[in-house]
Write a protein that holds these residues in place. Structure first.
Motif, PDB file in Angstrom:
ATOM      1  N   PHE A  44      11.037 -10.843  -7.655  1.00 55.29           N
ATOM      2  CA  PHE A  44       9.903  -9.978  -7.338  1.00 55.29           C
ATOM      3  C   PHE A  44       9.035  -9.696  -8.563  1.00 55.29           C
ATOM      4  O   PHE A  44       7.837  -9.489  -8.432  1.00 55.29           O
ATOM      5  CB  PHE A  44      10.367  -8.695  -6.638  1.00 55.29           C
ATOM      6  N   ARG A  45       9.616  -9.721  -9.768  1.00 59.97           N
ATOM      7  CA  ARG A  45       8.797  -9.594 -10.981  1.00 59.97           C
ATOM      8  C   ARG A  45       7.878 -10.815 -11.106  1.00 59.97           C
ATOM      9  O   ARG A  45       6.709 -10.698 -11.417  1.00 59.97           O
ATOM     10  CB  ARG A  45       9.666  -9.440 -12.223  1.00 59.97           C
ATOM     11  N   TYR A  46       8.432 -11.987 -10.835  1.00 61.62           N
ATOM     12  CA  TYR A  46       7.642 -13.222 -10.903  1.00 61.62           C
ATOM     13  C   TYR A  46       6.501 -13.180  -9.881  1.00 61.62           C
ATOM     14  O   TYR A  46       5.340 -13.455 -10.217  1.00 61.62           O
ATOM     15  CB  TYR A  46       8.562 -14.425 -10.652  1.00 61.62           C
ATOM     16  N   ILE A  47       6.826 -12.817  -8.639  1.00 61.17           N
ATOM     17  CA  ILE A  47       5.792 -12.703  -7.597  1.00 61.17           C
ATOM     18  C   ILE A  47       4.748 -11.671  -8.016  1.00 61.17           C
ATOM     19  O   ILE A  47       3.536 -11.907  -7.890  1.00 61.17           O
ATOM     20  CB  ILE A  47       6.433 -12.322  -6.244  1.00 61.17           C
ATOM     21  N   HIS A  48       5.206 -10.536  -8.518  1.00 62.89           N
ATOM     22  CA  HIS A  48       4.306  -9.460  -8.938  1.00 62.89           C
ATOM     23  C   HIS A  48       3.322  -9.945 -10.009  1.00 62.89           C
ATOM     24  O   HIS A  48       2.115  -9.693  -9.916  1.00 62.89           O
ATOM     25  CB  HIS A  48       5.146  -8.292  -9.466  1.00 62.89           C
ATOM     26  N   VAL A  49       3.822 -10.662 -10.993  1.00 65.34           N
ATOM     27  CA  VAL A  49       2.964 -11.163 -12.071  1.00 65.34           C
ATOM     28  C   VAL A  49       1.975 -12.196 -11.540  1.00 65.34           C
ATOM     29  O   VAL A  49       0.784 -12.163 -11.872  1.00 65.34           O
ATOM     30  CB  VAL A  49       3.811 -11.722 -13.234  1.00 65.34           C
ATOM     31  N   VAL A  50       2.433 -13.105 -10.692  1.00 64.37           N
ATOM     32  CA  VAL A  50       1.550 -14.157 -10.163  1.00 64.37           C
ATOM     33  C   VAL A  50       0.399 -13.556  -9.361  1.00 64.37           C
ATOM     34  O   VAL A  50      -0.773 -13.876  -9.584  1.00 64.37           O
ATOM     35  CB  VAL A  50       2.350 -15.172  -9.311  1.00 64.37           C
ATOM     36  N   VAL A  51       0.714 -12.656  -8.413  1.00 65.84           N
ATOM     37  CA  VAL A  51      -0.360 -12.096  -7.584  1.00 65.84           C
ATOM     38  C   VAL A  51      -1.241 -11.133  -8.379  1.00 65.84           C
ATOM     39  O   VAL A  51      -2.444 -11.020  -8.118  1.00 65.84           O
ATOM     40  CB  VAL A  51       0.169 -11.460  -6.274  1.00 65.84           C
ATOM     41  N   ALA A  52      -0.661 -10.455  -9.379  1.00 68.37           N
ATOM     42  CA  ALA A  52      -1.467  -9.568 -10.231  1.00 68.37           C
ATOM     43  C   ALA A  52      -2.457 -10.364 -11.066  1.00 68.37           C
ATOM     44  O   ALA A  52      -3.599  -9.932 -11.267  1.00 68.37           O
ATOM     45  CB  ALA A  52      -0.561  -8.737 -11.134  1.00 68.37           C
ATOM     46  N   LEU A  98      -3.072  -6.229  -2.450  1.00 68.64           N
ATOM     47  CA  LEU A  98      -2.023  -5.684  -1.588  1.00 68.64           C
ATOM     48  C   LEU A  98      -0.646  -6.223  -1.980  1.00 68.64           C
ATOM     49  O   LEU A  98       0.321  -5.467  -2.096  1.00 68.64           O
ATOM     50  CB  LEU A  98      -2.322  -6.008  -0.122  1.00 68.64           C
ATOM     51  N   LEU A  99      -0.549  -7.526  -2.205  1.00 68.38           N
ATOM     52  CA  LEU A  99       0.733  -8.120  -2.579  1.00 68.38           C
ATOM     53  C   LEU A  99       1.198  -7.654  -3.952  1.00 68.38           C
ATOM     54  O   LEU A  99       2.407  -7.533  -4.193  1.00 68.38           O
ATOM     55  CB  LEU A  99       0.652  -9.645  -2.519  1.00 68.38           C
ATOM     56  N   THR A 100       0.263  -7.360  -4.847  1.00 70.32           N
ATOM     57  CA  THR A 100       0.639  -6.811  -6.153  1.00 70.32           C
ATOM     58  C   THR A 100       1.310  -5.454  -5.984  1.00 70.32           C
ATOM     59  O   THR A 100       2.351  -5.182  -6.592  1.00 70.32           O
ATOM     60  CB  THR A 100      -0.594  -6.682  -7.072  1.00 70.32           C
ATOM     61  N   ILE A 101       0.737  -4.604  -5.149  1.00 71.04           N
ATOM     62  CA  ILE A 101       1.302  -3.272  -4.923  1.00 71.04           C
ATOM     63  C   ILE A 101       2.661  -3.378  -4.226  1.00 71.04           C
ATOM     64  O   ILE A 101       3.639  -2.748  -4.649  1.00 71.04           O
ATOM     65  CB  ILE A 101       0.333  -2.388  -4.099  1.00 71.04           C
ATOM     66  N   ILE A 102       2.750  -4.176  -3.180  1.00 64.27           N
ATOM     67  CA  ILE A 102       4.009  -4.306  -2.439  1.00 64.27           C
ATOM     68  C   ILE A 102       5.112  -4.864  -3.337  1.00 64.27           C
ATOM     69  O   ILE A 102       6.214  -4.310  -3.398  1.00 64.27           O
ATOM     70  CB  ILE A 102       3.815  -5.187  -1.182  1.00 64.27           C
ATOM     71  N   SER A 103       4.824  -5.946  -4.048  1.00 62.64           N
ATOM     72  CA  SER A 103       5.857  -6.544  -4.911  1.00 62.64           C
ATOM     73  C   SER A 103       6.233  -5.605  -6.047  1.00 62.64           C
ATOM     74  O   SER A 103       7.400  -5.538  -6.449  1.00 62.64           O
ATOM     75  CB  SER A 103       5.397  -7.902  -5.451  1.00 62.64           C
ATOM     76  N   LEU A 105       6.205  -2.256  -5.945  1.00 58.66           N
ATOM     77  CA  LEU A 105       7.048  -1.191  -5.393  1.00 58.66           C
ATOM     78  C   LEU A 105       8.459  -1.698  -5.105  1.00 58.66           C
ATOM     79  O   LEU A 105       9.444  -0.997  -5.362  1.00 58.66           O
ATOM     80  CB  LEU A 105       6.410  -0.604  -4.132  1.00 58.66           C
ATOM     81  N   ILE A 106       8.568  -2.925  -4.579  1.00 59.51           N
ATOM     82  CA  ILE A 106       9.890  -3.505  -4.346  1.00 59.51           C
ATOM     83  C   ILE A 106      10.622  -3.686  -5.669  1.00 59.51           C
ATOM     84  O   ILE A 106      11.810  -3.366  -5.781  1.00 59.51           O
ATOM     85  CB  ILE A 106       9.773  -4.848  -3.583  1.00 59.51           C
ATOM     86  N   LEU A 107       9.927  -4.171  -6.672  1.00 59.17           N
ATOM     87  CA  LEU A 107      10.523  -4.353  -8.003  1.00 59.17           C
ATOM     88  C   LEU A 107      11.022  -3.020  -8.567  1.00 59.17           C
ATOM     89  O   LEU A 107      12.137  -2.934  -9.081  1.00 59.17           O
ATOM     90  CB  LEU A 107       9.495  -4.986  -8.944  1.00 59.17           C
ATOM     91  N   ALA A 108      10.200  -1.985  -8.467  1.00 55.39           N
ATOM     92  CA  ALA A 108      10.601  -0.662  -8.962  1.00 55.39           C
ATOM     93  C   ALA A 108      11.808  -0.138  -8.192  1.00 55.39           C
ATOM     94  O   ALA A 108      12.713   0.469  -8.781  1.00 55.39           O
ATOM     95  CB  ALA A 108       9.432   0.321  -8.860  1.00 55.39           C
ATOM     96  N   TYR A 109      11.856  -0.387  -6.896  1.00 52.27           N
ATOM     97  CA  TYR A 109      13.006   0.020  -6.086  1.00 52.27           C
ATOM     98  C   TYR A 109      14.274  -0.723  -6.517  1.00 52.27           C
ATOM     99  O   TYR A 109      15.326  -0.127  -6.722  1.00 52.27           O
ATOM    100  CB  TYR A 109      12.723  -0.210  -4.598  1.00 52.27           C
ATOM    101  N   LEU A 110      14.164  -2.048  -6.654  1.00 53.53           N
ATOM    102  CA  LEU A 110      15.320  -2.862  -7.049  1.00 53.53           C
ATOM    103  C   LEU A 110      15.862  -2.456  -8.413  1.00 53.53           C
ATOM    104  O   LEU A 110      17.063  -2.502  -8.646  1.00 53.53           O
ATOM    105  CB  LEU A 110      14.949  -4.348  -7.062  1.00 53.53           C
ATOM    106  N   ASN A 111      14.964  -2.053  -9.310  1.00 55.73           N
ATOM    107  CA  ASN A 111      15.377  -1.668 -10.660  1.00 55.73           C
ATOM    108  C   ASN A 111      15.748  -0.190 -10.758  1.00 55.73           C
ATOM    109  O   ASN A 111      16.102   0.292 -11.835  1.00 55.73           O
ATOM    110  CB  ASN A 111      14.297  -2.025 -11.673  1.00 55.73           C
ATOM    111  N   GLY A 112      15.631   0.541  -9.646  1.00 56.71           N
ATOM    112  CA  GLY A 112      16.115   1.909  -9.588  1.00 56.71           C
ATOM    113  C   GLY A 112      15.230   2.967 -10.217  1.00 56.71           C
ATOM    114  O   GLY A 112      15.701   4.058 -10.513  1.00 56.71           O
TER     115      GLY A 112
END
Length: 197
Positions: A44-52, A98-103, A105-112
């Motif tokens: 999800f970090r990778y996805i987050h960076v790509v879409v950002a 939208l995908l930047t925000i979703i990914s 938030l998922i990343l922040a959730y996974l990392n606690g």
């Protein structure tokens, strides 16, 4: 190779294949991996960076290239921008936001740290990433609920009176500039968080 590079679809597919092969080589070369939280966090970090990159890249394209140069384009050529290029760029722009925000938030959730970051509590890393998250959320809100509705009128996707069309173009530009203003502090917060405790 030339035939691959002449097709965006083939180029992207080859890029994905190369990325998967690199991933497999890196991870199996280091003893393999488990499909655990660490793996999903990485993905999800990778996805987050790509879409950002796509989102902010298009934001900067609009503000550094398209908007400043529209007055230099002859009137008979402007429909190519307004009817073809801008709508396509805005499609990728808003979905990447939208995908930047979703990914993220998922990343922040996974990392606690989603709660600490969004509540700006805990100081250090959590506060920095939280500031970046809130700036990103504000910017994505601007994209979907201010820039896009106004661009639809400005580009003639939605019919309206000439006065409203001109007002909508100005509003979209000013809010896009607001997002450009927020983009560097948002990126600073995200990057700085990686080096804080």
């Amino acid at each position: 190779m030339s035939s691959i590079l002449q097709s965006l679809s083939k180029t992207i597919h080859l890029s994905i294949v190369l990325s998967v092969l690199l991933f497999i080589g890196l991870y199996f070369g280091n003893g393999g991996f488990d499909f655990d939280v660490l793996f999903w966090s990485w993905l999800f970090r990778y996805i987050h960076v790509v879409v950002a990159i796509m989102w902010i890249g298009l934001l900067w394209y609009f503000n550094f290239v398209q908007i400043p140069n529209m007055s230099k384009i002859p009137d008979e050529q402007k429909p190519a921008i307004g009817k073809v290029i801008a709508p396509a760029a805005l499609f990728w722009f808003r979905w990447a936001a939208l995908l930047t925000i979703i990914s993220g938030l998922i990343l922040a959730y996974l990392n606690g740290y989603v709660h600490q970051a969004l509540s700006l509590s805990g100081g250090g890393k959590n506060t920095a990433i939280g500031i970046g998250m809130w700036l990103g959320i504000i910017m994505a809100f601007n994209v979907w609920f201010i820039i896009w509705p106004n661009q639809k009128r400005a580009l003639g996707i939605v019919e309206c009176e000439p006065e409203l069309k001109a007002k909508s173009a100005k509003t979209a530009m000013l809010v896009s500039r607001t997002n450009t203003l927020l983009s560097l502090p948002m990126l600073l917060s995200m990057v700085a968080a990686q080096n804080l405790y």
